[in-house]
Design a protein around this motif. Structure first.
Motif, PDB file in Angstrom:
ATOM      1  N   ARG A  48     -10.034  11.196  -3.121  1.00  0.00           N
ATOM      2  CA  ARG A  48      -9.490  12.170  -4.070  1.00  0.00           C
ATOM      3  C   ARG A  48     -10.369  12.261  -5.320  1.00  0.00           C
ATOM      4  NH1 ARG A  48      -3.834  12.493  -4.950  1.00  0.00           N
ATOM      5  NH2 ARG A  48      -3.763  10.276  -4.476  1.00  0.00           N
TER       6      ARG A  48
ATOM      7  N   THR B  94       4.304  11.663  10.530  1.00  0.00           N
ATOM      8  CA  THR B  94       2.989  11.035  10.373  1.00  0.00           C
ATOM      9  C   THR B  94       3.110   9.529  10.595  1.00  0.00           C
ATOM     10  OG1 THR B  94       2.365  12.737   8.805  1.00  0.00           O
ATOM     11  CG2 THR B  94       1.085  10.723   8.742  1.00  0.00           C
TER      12      THR B  94
ATOM     13  N   ASP C  40      -7.493   7.181  -2.479  1.00  0.00           N
ATOM     14  CA  ASP C  40      -7.698   7.394  -3.915  1.00  0.00           C
ATOM     15  C   ASP C  40      -9.163   7.676  -4.216  1.00  0.00           C
ATOM     16  OD1 ASP C  40      -5.058   7.091  -4.470  1.00  0.00           O
ATOM     17  OD2 ASP C  40      -5.214   5.041  -5.254  1.00  0.00           O
TER      18      ASP C  40
ATOM     19  N   TRP D  16      -3.412  14.879  11.374  1.00  0.00           N
ATOM     20  CA  TRP D  16      -4.838  14.742  11.648  1.00  0.00           C
ATOM     21  C   TRP D  16      -4.978  14.348  13.120  1.00  0.00           C
ATOM     22  CZ3 TRP D  16      -8.428  11.606  13.737  1.00  0.00           C
ATOM     23  CH2 TRP D  16      -9.764  11.920  13.483  1.00  0.00           C
TER      24      TRP D  16
ATOM     25  N   TYR E 292       0.852  16.314   4.535  1.00  0.00           N
ATOM     26  CA  TYR E 292       1.260  15.738   5.822  1.00  0.00           C
ATOM     27  C   TYR E 292       1.898  16.797   6.714  1.00  0.00           C
ATOM     28  CZ  TYR E 292       0.057  11.456   3.535  1.00  0.00           C
ATOM     29  OH  TYR E 292      -0.648  10.483   2.887  1.00  0.00           O
TER      30      TYR E 292
ATOM     31  N   ARG F 290       3.366   8.282  14.204  1.00  0.00           N
ATOM     32  CA  ARG F 290       2.107   8.190  14.943  1.00  0.00           C
ATOM     33  C   ARG F 290       1.407   6.865  14.661  1.00  0.00           C
ATOM     34  NH1 ARG F 290      -1.405  12.761  13.186  1.00  0.00           N
ATOM     35  NH2 ARG F 290      -2.577  12.350  15.073  1.00  0.00           N
ATOM     36  N   GLU F 291       1.652   6.306  13.479  1.00  0.00           N
ATOM     37  CA  GLU F 291       1.052   5.015  13.140  1.00  0.00           C
ATOM     38  C   GLU F 291       1.871   3.867  13.714  1.00  0.00           C
ATOM     39  OE1 GLU F 291       0.381   5.095   8.913  1.00  0.00           O
ATOM     40  OE2 GLU F 291      -0.616   7.032   9.037  1.00  0.00           O
TER      41      GLU F 291
ATOM     42  N   ARG G 184       0.833  -1.196   0.000  1.00  0.00           N
ATOM     43  CA  ARG G 184       0.000   0.000   0.000  1.00  0.00           C
ATOM     44  C   ARG G 184       0.862   1.239   0.000  1.00  0.00           C
ATOM     45  NH1 ARG G 184      -3.569  -2.527   3.455  1.00  0.00           N
ATOM     46  NH2 ARG G 184      -2.698  -1.483   5.271  1.00  0.00           N
TER      47      ARG G 184
ATOM     48  N   THR H 163      -6.210  10.658   7.597  1.00  0.00           N
ATOM     49  CA  THR H 163      -6.048  10.147   8.966  1.00  0.00           C
ATOM     50  C   THR H 163      -4.829   9.225   9.003  1.00  0.00           C
ATOM     51  OG1 THR H 163      -7.616   8.386   8.449  1.00  0.00           O
ATOM     52  CG2 THR H 163      -8.481  10.297   9.629  1.00  0.00           C
ATOM     53  N   PHE H 164      -4.818   8.211   8.124  1.00  0.00           N
ATOM     54  CA  PHE H 164      -3.689   7.274   8.058  1.00  0.00           C
ATOM     55  C   PHE H 164      -3.087   7.290   6.649  1.00  0.00           C
ATOM     56  CE2 PHE H 164      -5.677   5.734  11.865  1.00  0.00           C
ATOM     57  CZ  PHE H 164      -4.630   5.219  12.622  1.00  0.00           C
ATOM     58  N   THR H 165      -1.757   7.203   6.580  1.00  0.00           N
ATOM     59  CA  THR H 165      -1.096   7.293   5.277  1.00  0.00           C
ATOM     60  C   THR H 165      -1.468   6.143   4.347  1.00  0.00           C
ATOM     61  OG1 THR H 165       0.763   6.122   6.226  1.00  0.00           O
ATOM     62  CG2 THR H 165       0.953   8.511   6.042  1.00  0.00           C
ATOM     63  N   GLY H 166      -1.627   4.937   4.925  1.00  0.00           N
ATOM     64  CA  GLY H 166      -1.865   3.774   4.069  1.00  0.00           C
ATOM     65  C   GLY H 166      -3.338   3.548   3.804  1.00  0.00           C
TER      66      GLY H 166
ATOM     67  N   ALA I 100       8.019  15.639   7.662  1.00  0.00           N
ATOM     68  CA  ALA I 100       6.586  15.656   7.991  1.00  0.00           C
ATOM     69  C   ALA I 100       5.976  14.273   7.758  1.00  0.00           C
ATOM     70  CB  ALA I 100       5.869  16.699   7.148  1.00  0.00           C
ATOM     71  N   MET I 101       6.395  13.644   6.674  1.00  0.00           N
ATOM     72  CA  MET I 101       5.900  12.303   6.362  1.00  0.00           C
ATOM     73  C   MET I 101       6.334  11.313   7.451  1.00  0.00           C
ATOM     74  SD  MET I 101       4.290  10.802   3.911  1.00  0.00           S
ATOM     75  CE  MET I 101       3.635   9.237   4.346  1.00  0.00           C
TER      76      MET I 101
ATOM     77  N   LEU J 210      -7.992   0.813   9.003  1.00  0.00           N
ATOM     78  CA  LEU J 210      -6.864   1.371   9.750  1.00  0.00           C
ATOM     79  C   LEU J 210      -7.339   2.259  10.891  1.00  0.00           C
ATOM     80  CD1 LEU J 210      -4.477   2.301   6.809  1.00  0.00           C
ATOM     81  CD2 LEU J 210      -4.103   0.545   8.536  1.00  0.00           C
TER      82      LEU J 210
END
Lengths: 209, 162
Positions: free
Chosen positions: B58, A86, B55, B84, B80, A89-90, A8, B47-50, A82-83, B133
């Motif tokens: 968007r 993020t 998509d 959030w 980012y 936090r995960e 992902r 909220t979460f990157t993955g 910044a990435m 997630l």
């Protein structure tokens, strides 16, 4: 990190288009490469099968990932940092999950403890290989984009891991780091894993999903 | 016809999250809207990157923007720069998530989870990784139901001192 999560992330890196960062098709990047073109640490290609090994592997990887993210978050490159923040936090939830399982199995009784110790003996040298230095990373360090080297990140990770393992009365095995994965030199385990992971895609690489 | 920013926000309030029955504006996913002539730029905070829904979100936003009279081009970017956090949720979002059967923490996941069925806080975490997630699985020891809780990303890490 789970395999699906890695994929992902790769997909996210393409920003929703069908072209990967290197100009090839993302599906080809994910499913069409040979094992020598993968740059993962050897630890991540070992087969599943034993839950104690899965837990120990996840624990070692998650803490190493946390050390690496801390280094990335300190980068002077703003969007990069910044990435990483993020992702930190995960990462917290991955640490929560693997910490809980490591403690649960280690304290479950003599059988659980013995299995965890055996898994640690098997996985530790591979885990030390996560921080294998590569010319690409060395360049990031030289140019100041990354403020700590893989060796420095490894030292921080290892010191922290040793304290946590000592608290659980687990023994860290002696031995050298097993490296090569980050340079594309893998164990036969990766070919087996890729064979399974790409089996559906290979039935018809031109199919649109 | 001149485009105005508040009209665009109103339109975005009609875009629902693909995984939750809540508008993206109530979830706090929209960070900024800017208009230059017939070009609209929207910044979103994931909220979460993955999140596999990104998509879809968007495309839904882009579709909604391009359907507005006067919009010729639309740009939708995820940012980012700003994390959030739970305080981005509106009260409407909290009510709708609760109606959907989700327990929603006030400020952090560390608070005791409130059972959405019986209101008890005699709950225990089963797994931080749930069906999506942004959900974790808990168990209510009073009404003995498995429960789902809305899971924010962990608290932002303080900036390292330089």
């Amino acid at each position: 990190m789970s395999r699906s999560r890695r994929l992902r992330r790769k997909r996210w890196g393409t920003r929703g288009s069908s072209t990967a960062l290197d100009g090839t098709d993302v599906d080809h990047l994910a499913f069409g490469r040979g094992s020598q073109d993968f740059r993962n640490a050897i630890l991540t290609e070992r087969p599943n099968g034993d839950w104690a090994f899965t837990v120990v592997r996840a624990w070692l990887y998650d803490h190493a990932d946390a050390a690496r993210l801390a280094a990335l978050a300190a980068s002077p490159l703003g969007s990069f940092a910044a990435m990483a923040k993020t992702l930190q936090r995960e990462e917290k939830y991955h640490l929560l999950f693997s910490d809980a399982w490591l403690v649960r199995l280690t304290r479950s009784g003599p059988d659980g403890r013995a299995r965890i110790q055996a898994a640690l003996d098997a996985a530790w040298p591979d885990a030390c290989g996560i921080f294998e230095a590569t010319p690409e990373i060395a360049r990031l360090v030289e140019t100041g984009s990354l403020r700590s080297s893989p060796a420095e990140q490894a030292a921080r990770w290892e010191a922290d891991a040793r304290v946590r393992l000592a608290d659980l009365e687990l023994q860290v095995p002696a031995g050298e780091a097993r490296t090569g994965g980050r340079a594309g030199r893998h164990t036969p385990d990766l070919a087996g894993l890729l064979d399974e992971m790409t089996s559906v895609w290979r039935t018809d690489p031109s199919a649109r999903w | 016809m001149a485009l105005n920013v508040s009209g665009i926000w109103d339109a975005l309030a009609g875009v629902e999250d693909p995984e939750l029955p809540v508008a993206i504006t109530d979830l706090g996913l929209v960070r900024s809207v800017t208009v230059e002539g017939a070009h609209v730029r929207v910044q979103l905070v994931p909220t979460f990157t993955g999140c596999p829904a990104l998509d879809v979100i968007r495309e839904r936003v882009r579709g909604r923007l391009l359907g507005l009279p006067g919009v010729e081009t639309a740009e939708v970017v995820f940012t980012y720069e700003e994390p959030w956090t739970l305080d981005r949720l509106t009260e409407t979002a909290r009510v709708r998530l609760a109606d959907h059967g989700l327990s929603v923490p006030r400020a952090s996941l560390a608070e005791p989870a409130v059972c959405p069925f019986c209101g008890s806080t005699n709950t225990v975490i089963e797994n931080p990784f749930g069906a999506t997630l942004c959900r974790a699985i808990y168990y209510c020891r009073d009404c003995r139901n498995p429960i789902e809780r809305f899971k924010p990303p962990g608290d932002p890490t303080p900036a390292p001192k330089s």
